[in-house]
Design an enzyme around this catalytic site. Sequence first.
Site, PDB file in Angstrom:
ATOM      1  N   CYS A  25       0.856  -1.171   0.000  1.00 35.37           N
ATOM      2  CA  CYS A  25       0.000   0.000   0.000  1.00 35.37           C
ATOM      3  C   CYS A  25       0.901   1.232   0.000  1.00 35.37           C
ATOM      4  O   CYS A  25       1.760   1.353   0.872  1.00 35.37           O
ATOM      5  CB  CYS A  25      -0.902  -0.030   1.251  1.00 35.37           C
ATOM      6  SG  CYS A  25      -1.818   1.476   1.582  1.00 35.37           S
ATOM      7  N   GLU A  34      -5.299   2.409  -5.134  1.00 35.17           N
ATOM      8  CA  GLU A  34      -4.539   1.450  -5.921  1.00 35.17           C
ATOM      9  C   GLU A  34      -4.745   1.773  -7.387  1.00 35.17           C
ATOM     10  O   GLU A  34      -5.735   2.395  -7.763  1.00 35.17           O
ATOM     11  CB  GLU A  34      -4.974   0.016  -5.591  1.00 35.17           C
ATOM     12  CG  GLU A  34      -3.983  -1.032  -6.038  1.00 35.17           C
ATOM     13  CD  GLU A  34      -2.579  -0.744  -5.518  1.00 35.17           C
ATOM     14  OE1 GLU A  34      -1.778  -0.172  -6.293  1.00 35.17           O
ATOM     15  OE2 GLU A  34      -2.295  -1.073  -4.360  1.00 35.17           O
TER      16      GLU A  34
END
Length: 251
Positions: free
Chosen positions: A2, A119
């Site tokens: 992440c 993302e």
Amino acid sequence: MCGRYAATKNPADLVKEFDAVDETDGRAREADYNVAPTKNVVTVVQRHPRDADGHVLEEEPAVRSLRVMRWGLVPFWAKDPSVGNRMINTRAETATEKPAFRKALAKRRCLVPADGWYEWRRTGKKKEPFFMTGEDLAFAGIWESWRDPKDDNADPLITFSIITTDAIGRLTDIHDRMPLLMPKDRWATWLDPDRDDVGELLTPPSEIVDTLELRPISDRVNNVRNNGPELLERVEEGQADLDTALFDLPK
């Protein structure tokens, strides 16, 4: 993953949500819609109190609290803090083995409150941003305390890393990795300072993933200087480039 997420709740709300005390000492940032590595952010820990000399009072109940930490783990043995730039994430599959992570996983775990994470889905040469969001999200993390070996009087630098794992369910359509989401019913176990083995908690929870919204957004999020609620607004898939181009036109 992440590498970017959003965290907009204030400490007062997080105190209620996590049943914790606020020990951010006024250092908590305002709502941050574009949290990037090396930023200071609010995390949740649970520790036994210490006496005046700094000794842990293990017989006293552990206290859950909000703490401000810098994103990017700096191991206690590091010569300088720049190593943290490469340790923003910790792979769940190897966290119990690698020296940089295994002791923190056993002794220093935290939760990272978030509204969701960003993302990018790659299609050919194009990368399309998405915001993965849901209710009561918390990433599993580990933390460390580092002191500058060249300065005995320096304050400790407290840093953390987000645990990541293989993506599951619909998330695999976006990216092959995801943060390890920690359901509410696992918070107490994950934070328990008297528990050394949390291997059973390193599996991603499908019950949370199934409820997530996978929201296409503008690629204004690509620039860390952009930081506002407009980053979370839904756009039609494939329209991110046009949206950014219009947004960046000279005023």
